[in-house]
Design an enzyme around this catalytic site. Structure first.
Site, short mmCIF file in Angstrom:
data_model
loop_
_atom_site.label_atom_id
_atom_site.label_comp_id
_atom_site.label_asym_id
_atom_site.label_seq_id
_atom_site.Cartn_x
_atom_site.Cartn_y
_atom_site.Cartn_z
N ASP A 143 0.81 -1.22 0.00
CA ASP A 143 0.00 0.00 0.00
C ASP A 143 0.84 1.27 0.00
OD1 ASP A 143 -2.06 -1.80 0.29
OD2 ASP A 143 -2.31 -1.45 2.43
N GLU A 249 -10.24 0.03 -4.28
CA GLU A 249 -11.19 -0.85 -3.58
C GLU A 249 -11.87 -0.13 -2.42
OE1 GLU A 249 -9.07 -4.17 -1.94
OE2 GLU A 249 -7.83 -2.94 -0.63
N GLN A 303 -2.31 -9.57 -7.14
CA GLN A 303 -1.57 -8.32 -7.19
C GLN A 303 -0.29 -8.38 -6.36
OE1 GLN A 303 -4.35 -4.78 -6.76
NE2 GLN A 303 -5.83 -6.46 -6.61
#
Length: 429
Positions: A143, A249, A303
């Site tokens: 992230d 998301e 991913q």
């Protein structure tokens, strides 16, 4: 000469394509320091410490340790989402007991902001209990949300460059797909991981830095209503006849059936609905100004486990930051996280340093507002200049046996248990 102390390394949170290269660095670098004895890997993170499940990494075949470079995610020693909460004093005491029983003087935690908080808490408790323990953090997260928005604590986290590279390629392929199939499928909606932090969906722009694709990027940090989103997509369709849409998301589209993990983070992959499907349904229900329908693509954990798209730059940096963490531990610089800092100038160069755990514990970097384009559906060239060096310029070469990817396979060599069995507090019914 003082007796060598053992080292425990653990992983926490969501894994990355390069997390095991940091683990490899810890094992290989520890051999260079006589003050470090056996290196143990806690099976499934801090839960492995609590359960006294310690894998002897020093006794593993050298070939398997070397293969960790090409082995993605956390199958080798495991990860967890177990949070040590302040109220769970028995858990904290158990950690100290296990470390004492196994002569552990060094604890390295590979993880994100919550993991840095755990490492910090354990270090403080060990000091209060008179245990000579040095705790060091090793950053990882796809992230890229560890640290500060000024990038002074860490420039980027290992793992992000590889996921950004994944999205660069996926959007290139999606463009080819959409270019050919647009008479029937004029809109392709792609959902990216990253919760409510926009670094991963922003990487879609790396596929098209010259902005030739009909691409719109929707970050959670730049919310719009579904009605406004549909209007913007339909305007694109009127101009180009087709549209690629990459969306976070964590983009706000209403109730998805929220499920959270032990850290309180929403687990979007476990939700009853997805953002992409909500958007696809809305676009099709409202109607498109061209023939055909919108369709969706929701990549999941691929991913972070698609090793073929791993960035060579990311792999090398993951190793170097693991090396730095061991160096900090061996030189008694506890209470820090090893970090990556970018040197100024037009040529990409980094240095490896340290930052206090207390400063990164529970930190959450946001995607900079200045990197969101005025349209709200794109990112700026400043982001491209930041992210492009992280993805590298070459594909890595994976070891293959019989055409299948040869992954590291560690042997189940565990330290002998010396304490009574223990059930972590959060697991008790």
């Amino acid at each position: 000469m003082a007796k060598a102390k053992n080292l425990v390394v653990a992983q926490s949170g969501g894994p990355t394509p390069v997390i095991n290269n940091s683990l490899r660095a810890v094992v290989e670098t520890a051999r260079e320091y006589s003050q470090i004895g056996t290196v143990y890997g806690a099976r499934h993170g801090i839960e492995g410490v609590l359960k006294e499940e310690l894998i002897n990494l020093s006794s593993q075949p050298a070939e398997e340790i070397a293969l960790l470079r090409y082995t993605p995610v956390a199958g080798s020693i495991g990860t967890c989402r177990y949070k040590l909460k302040e109220s769970q004093r028995e858990d904290f005491e158990r950690v100290i007991e296990v470390f004492k029983a196994h002569n552990v003087g060094y604890f390295l935690y590979i993880g994100g902001n919550d993991s840095m908080d755990t490492a910090h808490k354990i270090a403080k408790l060990a000091e209060a209990r008179g245990l000579d323990l040095i705790a060091v953090g090793v950053p990882k997260t796809i992230d890229n949300d560890v640290g500060d928005s000024e990038f002074k604590l860490i420039d980027h986290t290992p793992g992000y460059g590889s996921v950004a590279r994944y999205w660069m390629h996926m959007v290139q392929y999606a463009e080819e797909e959409n270019r050919g199939s647009c008479p029937a499928d004029p809109v392709l909606v792609m959902q990216a991981m990253g919760r409510k932090i926009g670094f991963i969906p922003a990487a879609a722009r790396l596929a098209d830095p010259e902005r030739q694709f009909p691409l719109q990027i929707y970050l959670a940090e730049a919310p719009v209503s579904l009605e406004q989103l549909a209007d913007q997509v339909n305007d694109q369709l009127r101009r180009c006849g087709r549209c690629l849409l990459v969306i976070s998301e964590g983009f706000e589209v209403g109730d998805l059936g929220k499920i959270t993990d032990a850290f309180g983070h929403q687990a979007y992959g476990s939700s009853k609905a997805t953002v992409a499907q909500v958007v696809v349904n809305y676009l099709n229900d409202k109607g498109l100004p061209v023939k055909g329908a919108a369709r969706g693509n929701v990549p999941g954990t691929d991913q972070r486990h698609s090793m073929a798209y791993a960035s060579a730059v990311d792999l090398d940096e993951a190793y170097r930051v693991g090396q730095k963490a061991v160096e900090l531990a061996a030189t008694e610089q506890g209470g820090f996280m090893a970090t990556i800092l970018r040197e100024p100038g037009p040529i990409y160069r980094v240095r490896y340093d340290r930052v206090p755990l207390v400063e990164v514990a529970n930190s959450e970097r946001k995607f900079p507002r200045a990197w969101i384009a005025p349209s709200g559906t794109d990112v700026t060239d400043d982001f491209i200049r930041y992210a492009m060096p992280l993805v590298g310029e070459e594909m890595i070469h994976l070891p293959l046996v019989g055409g299948r990817h040869r992954l590291a396979r560690l042997q189940p060599i565990f330290a002998e248990k010396k304490l009574p069995a223990y059930v972590p507090q959060a697991d008790r019914k």
